[in-house]
Design a protein around this motif. Structure first.
Motif, PDB file in Angstrom:
ATOM      1  N   ILE A   1       2.672   6.342  -7.084  1.00  0.00           N
ATOM      2  CA  ILE A   1       1.594   7.272  -7.842  1.00  0.00           C
ATOM      3  C   ILE A   1       2.179   8.678  -7.581  1.00  0.00           C
TER       4      ILE A   1
ATOM      5  N   ASN B   1      -3.507   0.455 -10.278  1.00  0.00           N
ATOM      6  CA  ASN B   1      -3.920   0.256  -8.804  1.00  0.00           C
ATOM      7  C   ASN B   1      -3.435  -0.733  -7.984  1.00  0.00           C
ATOM      8  N   GLU B   2      -3.792  -0.979  -6.751  1.00  0.00           N
ATOM      9  CA  GLU B   2      -2.937  -1.629  -5.829  1.00  0.00           C
ATOM     10  C   GLU B   2      -2.857  -3.131  -6.475  1.00  0.00           C
ATOM     11  N   ASN B   3      -3.900  -3.673  -7.071  1.00  0.00           N
ATOM     12  CA  ASN B   3      -3.704  -4.961  -7.673  1.00  0.00           C
ATOM     13  C   ASN B   3      -2.718  -4.969  -8.812  1.00  0.00           C
ATOM     14  N   ARG B   4      -2.570  -3.836  -9.468  1.00  0.00           N
ATOM     15  CA  ARG B   4      -1.702  -4.038 -10.806  1.00  0.00           C
ATOM     16  C   ARG B   4      -0.359  -4.233 -10.106  1.00  0.00           C
TER      17      ARG B   4
ATOM     18  N   TRP C   1      -3.273   5.480 -15.927  1.00  0.00           N
ATOM     19  CA  TRP C   1      -4.550   5.866 -15.236  1.00  0.00           C
ATOM     20  C   TRP C   1      -5.368   4.756 -14.795  1.00  0.00           C
ATOM     21  N   ARG C   2      -5.045   3.643 -15.169  1.00  0.00           N
ATOM     22  CA  ARG C   2      -5.634   2.323 -14.369  1.00  0.00           C
ATOM     23  C   ARG C   2      -4.674   1.647 -13.654  1.00  0.00           C
TER      24      ARG C   2
ATOM     25  N   LYS D   1       0.687   9.772 -15.346  1.00  0.00           N
ATOM     26  CA  LYS D   1      -0.691   9.768 -14.633  1.00  0.00           C
ATOM     27  C   LYS D   1      -1.526   9.369 -15.993  1.00  0.00           C
TER      28      LYS D   1
ATOM     29  N   LYS E   1       0.824  -1.436  -0.117  1.00  0.00           N
ATOM     30  CA  LYS E   1       0.099  -0.056  -0.141  1.00  0.00           C
ATOM     31  C   LYS E   1       0.861   1.248  -0.075  1.00  0.00           C
TER      32      LYS E   1
ATOM     33  N   PHE F   1       2.656   1.657  -3.253  1.00  0.00           N
ATOM     34  CA  PHE F   1       1.726   2.164  -4.374  1.00  0.00           C
ATOM     35  C   PHE F   1       1.663   3.830  -4.025  1.00  0.00           C
ATOM     36  N   ASP F   2       1.495   4.143  -2.743  1.00  0.00           N
ATOM     37  CA  ASP F   2       1.337   5.523  -2.829  1.00  0.00           C
ATOM     38  C   ASP F   2       2.616   6.256  -3.260  1.00  0.00           C
TER      39      ASP F   2
END
Length: 114
Positions: free
Chosen positions: A71, A85-88, A82-83, A78, A64, A67-68
């Motif tokens: 980005i 996310n954490e799963n990626r 744009w897609r 960006k 987490k 990820f922050d």
């Protein structure tokens, strides 16, 4: 000269089939989109950014927090990602772990990058 009904039906069928095929083809994507983040190059770019952020911020990170940090990094595009996310991010991490089976977590990645 008289054309039989079955011949006329076959001509119209072939003609309408060709038109239908062309209409379907026109709606299929023919070129790569600018923001396509599923290409091998995009995956490598994300992996490079991930490694840069890990090296810069130490190995004491959870996904987490990683990820922050990713980005908010100045290299993060960006518009292209744009897609993202954490799963990626977890998929990028998993892919990196598959390429380097001796690594088990983010701290191991950091130790290797030092």
């Amino acid at each position: 000269m008289e054309i039989e009904t079955s011949s006329l039906m076959m001509i119209f069928f072939i003609l309408l089939f060709a038109v239908s095929f062309w209409k379907i083809y026109a709606f299929l994507p023919n070129k790569q989109l600018e923001d396509d983040d599923t290409t091998k190059e995009a995956q490598e770019e994300l992996q490079h950014l991930m490694l840069k952020v890990i090296k810069k911020n130490g190995g004491n990170l959870e996904s987490k927090k990683l990820f922050d940090l990713m980005i908010t990094d100045e290299e993060f595009d960006k518009k292209k990602f744009w897609r993202f996310n954490e799963n990626r991010l977890n998929r990028v991490l998993f892919s990196y772990f598959l390429q380097n089976p001796h690594l088990k977590n983010i701290e191991d990645i950091y130790e290797e990058l030092k």
